[in-house]
Design an enzyme around this catalytic site. Structure first.
Site, PDB file in Angstrom:
ATOM      1  N   LYS A 131       0.835  -1.212   0.000  1.00 44.56           N
ATOM      2  CA  LYS A 131       0.000   0.000   0.000  1.00 44.56           C
ATOM      3  C   LYS A 131       0.864   1.253   0.000  1.00 44.56           C
ATOM      4  O   LYS A 131       0.490   2.266  -0.595  1.00 44.56           O
ATOM      5  CB  LYS A 131      -0.977  -0.005   1.179  1.00 44.56           C
ATOM      6  CG  LYS A 131      -1.984  -1.139   1.054  1.00 44.56           C
ATOM      7  CD  LYS A 131      -3.384  -0.812   1.534  1.00 44.56           C
ATOM      8  CE  LYS A 131      -4.336  -1.879   1.028  1.00 44.56           C
ATOM      9  NZ  LYS A 131      -5.602  -1.975   1.667  1.00 44.56           N
TER      10      LYS A 131
ATOM     11  N   LYS B 148      -3.732 -11.576  -7.119  1.00 46.19           N
ATOM     12  CA  LYS B 148      -5.032 -11.849  -6.498  1.00 46.19           C
ATOM     13  C   LYS B 148      -6.087 -10.833  -6.958  1.00 46.19           C
ATOM     14  O   LYS B 148      -5.751  -9.694  -7.292  1.00 46.19           O
ATOM     15  CB  LYS B 148      -4.916 -11.878  -4.977  1.00 46.19           C
ATOM     16  CG  LYS B 148      -4.767 -10.537  -4.318  1.00 46.19           C
ATOM     17  CD  LYS B 148      -5.074 -10.630  -2.823  1.00 46.19           C
ATOM     18  CE  LYS B 148      -5.255  -9.213  -2.293  1.00 46.19           C
ATOM     19  NZ  LYS B 148      -6.253  -9.027  -1.296  1.00 46.19           N
TER      20      LYS B 148
ATOM     21  N   LYS C 116      -9.699  -5.197  -4.830  1.00 45.23           N
ATOM     22  CA  LYS C 116     -10.591  -4.044  -4.963  1.00 45.23           C
ATOM     23  C   LYS C 116      -9.898  -2.886  -5.641  1.00 45.23           C
ATOM     24  O   LYS C 116     -10.522  -2.073  -6.291  1.00 45.23           O
ATOM     25  CB  LYS C 116     -10.954  -3.553  -3.563  1.00 45.23           C
ATOM     26  CG  LYS C 116     -12.001  -4.339  -2.904  1.00 45.23           C
ATOM     27  CD  LYS C 116     -12.428  -3.546  -1.680  1.00 45.23           C
ATOM     28  CE  LYS C 116     -12.969  -4.464  -0.641  1.00 45.23           C
ATOM     29  NZ  LYS C 116     -12.426  -4.206   0.668  1.00 45.23           N
TER      30      LYS C 116
END
Ligand code: ATP
Ligand code: LTN
Length: 334
Positions: A115, A197, A200
């Site tokens: 992130k 993966k 979102k």
């Protein structure tokens, strides 16, 4: 343990829109645990602000997520479904645990590194201490298990380390939790880059199936899913795209990998992709119908929010008071 019953905690961020990975890796598995465990399912809105959010949008998404928990089948009478920001004990315990977590261990967290690299101009302290808040979430409810997808394993390891460190100084204060990760569905891959993966934050909307996508959209996305070129429906590590589809099909229909391989022997990818799309659309339809029904019932959702925040606060405060006493905070005068 809580009240002589095993307990569990899990949560999801109120950012983005829930996708098939969130559903199969976590939410769907939660339903079967409700009789055995005292269960707490939180909309972790305090975690969400580690990345900048538009306020009205965050509020809307948090409510939609809470409603989706119920639509997916979690009975709010049996499962405590609530907003993290309504229970201040999360923030209070998180501060305390910050003083028992090391910079070194936090800087090794892969979700932080990931992130931070995606938000280079906002690497705030909250993003760094995010896993400590997550440890507080889990430890407040003396959770025995934490049902999550595979990507959260490292955070639960850290939670265990913090709990054990704390217990070794102050005695048995926290239950040391175990991750609860199902073999199938724990890592649903992107439909466009099947070695990554499903996420979102993926900018390619064709990479993810969102829980509220309509049937046509779901089938179209599966038709476009990236696969290899040998046209053989076989589960294998060198065929990540088709293996991902076989796993998804297996969960949606209850069929094993071998059964699916047999069913589609000699058939082409085109036919298989449509079958996967149809099975997923059929699996999600009842969840979607319930969601749109529930969304209209404002008073009911409001009552769940209020009652469950009170229940969560009660248990959370019990643990928090115990911790405060152990570490030497002065007793309250009543
Ligand atoms: P993103 O999908 O952008 O990485 P996230 O991981 O922050 O978002 P959350 O809403 O916080 O998503 O995750 C909720 C739950 O869904 C967690 O238990 C997580 O492990 C699980 N999960 C997320 N992505 C997948 C996936 N692709 N496959 C299986 N489980 C997943
Ligand atoms: N970090 C998790 C969300 C999360 C969570 C939790 C999961 C916050 N607190 C406690 C399980 C238990 C994520 O990003 N998926």
């Amino acid at each position: 343990m809580l009240n002589g019953k095993k307990s569990l905690f899990s949560g999801m961020q109120a950012t983005g829109t829930l996708h098939l990975g969130n559903y199969l890796g976590a939410l769907k598995n939660w339903i079967e645990l409700e009789d055995e465990y005292e269960s707490f399912y939180c909309v972790v809105d305090m975690h969400s602000i580690t990345v900048r959010q538009e306020p009205a949008e965050l509020r809307r998404k948090a409510r939609a997520l809470l409603t989706l928990y119920i639509a997916a089948g979690l009975n709010p009478e049996k499962n405590c479904i609530y907003y993290q920001s309504h229970v201040p004990a999360h923030a209070e315990l998180s501060w305390i645990l910050n003083c028992y977590a090391y910079m070194g261990e936090l800087s090794r967290m892969t979700q932080y590194k990931d992130k931070a690299s995606k938000n280079e101009n906002n690497i705030n302290a909250g993003l760094f201490t995010y896993p400590v808040l997550m440890a507080a979430d889990i430890l407040l409810f003396q959770s025995d298990i934490v049902p999550v997808g595979d990507d959260q394993k490292q955070h639960i390891e850290l939670t265990r380390d913090i709990a054990q460190r704390f217990n070794s100084i102050y005695g048995d204060v926290f239950t040391v939790p175990e991750p609860y990760i199902k073999k199938t569905g724990a890592r649903i891959m992107s439909l466009q880059e099947p070695t990554k993966k499903m996420s979102k934050s993926d900018e390619n909307l064709n990479a993810s199936i969102f829980l509220l996508d309509d049937s046509d959209t779901i089938i179209r996305k599966f038709k476009r899913a990236v696969t290899d070129s040998d046209n053989e429906i076989r589960h294998s590590s060198d065929k990540p795209g088709i293996s991902n589809l076989i796993e998804i099909y297996g969960i949606a229909t209850g069929k094993s990998i071998a059964e699916t391989e047999k069913e589609f022997e000699g058939k082409g990818y085109g036919e298989f992709k449509i079958a996967v799309g149809e099975s997923v659309a059929a699996m999600l339809k009842p969840v979607q119908d319930r969601f749109y029904e529930l969304e209209k019932d404002k008073a009911y959702i409001d009552s769940v929010i209020k009652n469950n925040a009170e229940k969560a606060s009660y248990y959370a405060n019990k643990t928090l008071r115990k911790v405060q006493k152990k570490i030497g905070f002065p007793e309250r005068i009543r």
